[in-house]
Design an enzyme around this catalytic site. Structure first.
Site, short mmCIF file in Angstrom:
data_model
loop_
_atom_site.label_atom_id
_atom_site.label_comp_id
_atom_site.label_asym_id
_atom_site.label_seq_id
_atom_site.Cartn_x
_atom_site.Cartn_y
_atom_site.Cartn_z
N ASP A 92 -55.76 -34.35 -69.76
CA ASP A 92 -56.27 -35.55 -70.41
C ASP A 92 -56.30 -35.34 -71.92
O ASP A 92 -56.03 -34.24 -72.41
CB ASP A 92 -57.65 -35.94 -69.86
CG ASP A 92 -58.68 -34.84 -70.03
OD1 ASP A 92 -58.46 -33.92 -70.82
OD2 ASP A 92 -59.73 -34.92 -69.37
N ASP A 273 -58.87 -38.33 -59.96
CA ASP A 273 -59.47 -37.03 -60.27
C ASP A 273 -60.96 -37.21 -60.47
O ASP A 273 -61.42 -38.30 -60.82
CB ASP A 273 -58.85 -36.42 -61.53
CG ASP A 273 -59.43 -37.06 -62.78
OD1 ASP A 273 -60.25 -36.40 -63.46
OD2 ASP A 273 -59.09 -38.22 -63.08
N CYS A 312 -63.37 -31.96 -39.60
CA CYS A 312 -62.67 -31.42 -40.78
C CYS A 312 -61.84 -30.19 -40.40
O CYS A 312 -62.28 -29.35 -39.60
CB CYS A 312 -63.68 -31.05 -41.87
SG CYS A 312 -62.91 -30.42 -43.39
N CYS A 314 -60.73 -27.96 -42.77
CA CYS A 314 -60.74 -26.99 -43.87
C CYS A 314 -61.13 -25.61 -43.36
O CYS A 314 -61.70 -25.45 -42.28
CB CYS A 314 -61.69 -27.45 -44.98
SG CYS A 314 -63.45 -27.19 -44.64
N CYS A 317 -64.93 -25.23 -42.51
CA CYS A 317 -65.39 -25.81 -41.24
C CYS A 317 -64.80 -25.08 -40.04
O CYS A 317 -65.40 -25.07 -38.96
CB CYS A 317 -65.04 -27.30 -41.19
SG CYS A 317 -66.05 -28.31 -42.30
N HIS A 343 -64.68 -27.31 -48.82
CA HIS A 343 -64.79 -28.43 -47.88
C HIS A 343 -64.66 -29.77 -48.59
O HIS A 343 -63.90 -30.66 -48.14
CB HIS A 343 -66.13 -28.38 -47.14
CG HIS A 343 -66.42 -29.67 -46.44
ND1 HIS A 343 -65.82 -30.02 -45.26
CD2 HIS A 343 -67.22 -30.72 -46.80
CE1 HIS A 343 -66.23 -31.23 -44.89
NE2 HIS A 343 -67.09 -31.67 -45.81
#
Length: 390
Positions: A92, A273, A312, A314, A317, A343
């Site tokens: 940015d 984002d 989930c 991930c 998890c 997560h």
């Protein structure tokens, strides 16, 4: 610029699924970009980001300008080599940070003079200097320097910001080309930022003005998620959707709460984002579809052997339960912050993947309505926003 391109694969209403091509690889859209403010997504190894499905990461010009300095990053091979992230990067402009973090002494047509939040040193950001800094950092996508008025700004303030943003954009375009000639580095794409606060006519006009002064590889929508009510943000996205070219990616800056992401995809946005996944993770706050946002510090999880979110995939998890994570958070163990951050990031990346799949199948409208109803039934709607800027 031939190294950049955008291919639209499918639509469902205003929702879009596509591919944004960059010199460091393709980015399937819609997608969420984890925020690596200081050339790192807090607490995570870049390889972990790749495993969880991240394809593009954001870094912050303001913070990297202050330390370690764009010259040093350039000397060390640019951001990709510096942070060991081989895939696409976006920086940015630092404009939001200058306005929100620096003690501003003066905003003038030349640029913004500000005081560092680190040591009180004084600096001047201009469109020209910001282009040179971002050229040295070497991200694939760089943002034009813009003036971002605060949420709740009156119309006169928003109009002045629009005029200055357009003037600065013209200067950014010239400086961007000059920097590419003067400073060695990879090909880059410059994205302008559409401003206008919550004034529909100002948003439309700024979008039209921006398109009239250049041929851009993508466009960003700024000045939302800065304190306005969520319905106002959604309305501005609806206003802008028909004003934006179909064959360019659309980046909604600083937005990353799950319901906001889905609502913005419904209104034609492609890239997102926000610091919220990792910031919330460091506080022990996790997102789930069945229970909304859960505070894992709560005593009721002391003996809970279930994962954060049953649905989930991930690594957190798959391997750990709430009881253990609660223990880590309660004892200020850094592993707890990492696990919840992993997560939360995977939750958003997977949500974007689900959006792409549903758009391709022509099922997005119905699916997104059901998803939002389920999520909001578990988590009361709030006006919380967290911008990527800090």
């Amino acid at each position: 610029m031939s190294e950049f391109g955008f291919e639209l694969h499918a639509t469902d209403g205003a929702a879009r699924a596509g591919t944004f091509a960059t010199p460091h690889g393709d980015v399937p859209t819609p997608t969420f970009m984890p925020v690596g403010t200081l050339a790192t997504v807090k607490g995570l190894d870049p390889s972990e980001l790749e495993v969880m499905g991240a394809t593009m990461v954001l870094a912050n010009t303001y913070h990297l300008f202050l330390r370690p300095g764009a010259e040093l990053v350039h000397e060390l091979g640019g951001l990709h080599d510096f942070m060991r992230w081989p895939r696409p990067l976006l920086t940015d402009s630092g404009g939001f940070q200058v306005f929100s973090l620096g003690a501003i002494s003066e905003i003038r047509d030349e640029g913004v003079e500000f005081q560092s939040h680190l040591d009180g040193s004084r600096h001047l950001f201009t469109p020209e200097s910001v282009m040179r800094v971002q050229r040295r950092l070497g991200a694939d996508v760089v943002m034009a320097f813009d003036e971002c008025p605060p949420g709740g700004a009156d119309r006169a303030t928003a109009e002045r910001a629009n005029r200055r943003t357009l003037d600065w954009l013209k200067r950014c375009g010239v400086a961007f080309d000059e920097a590419a000639e003067e400073i060695e580095g990879p090909a880059q794409a410059l994205f302008p930022v559409i401003q206008g606060n919550v004034y529909a006519d100002l948003r439309r006009q700024n979008a039209r003005d921006i398109r009239s002064v250049g041929e851009w590889q993508g466009l960003a929508i700024g000045g939302l998620s800065v304190g306005e009510a969520k319905p106002d943000m959604y309305e501005m996205l609806e206003v802008l959707e028909p004003e934006l070219p179909r064959d360019r990616p659309r980046y909604l800056m600083g937005v990353g709460y799950p319901d906001d992401l889905v609502e913005a995809v419904r209104r034609g946005c492609d890239l997102f984002d926000c610091v919220a996944p990792t910031r919330n993770g460091r506080r022990g706050s996790a997102w789930t579809l069945s229970e909304g946002q859960v505070n894992l510090k709560a005593a009721r999880y002391k003996r809970d052997r279930t994962p954060i979110d049953e649905g989930c995939d991930c690594s957190t998890c798959r391997r750990f339960d709430r009881a253990y994570i609660r223990h880590l958070i309660a004892t200020n163990e850094r592993l707890g912050e990492r696990l919840v951050s992993i997560h939360n990031l995977r939750f958003l990346l997977r949500l974007a993947e689900q959006c792409r799949t549903r758009i391709a199948a022509g099922e997005f409208d119905r699916w997104s309505t059901d998803w939002l109803e389920r999520y909001r039934a578990a988590r009361p709607t709030t006006n919380d926003h967290e911008h990527h800027a800090s």
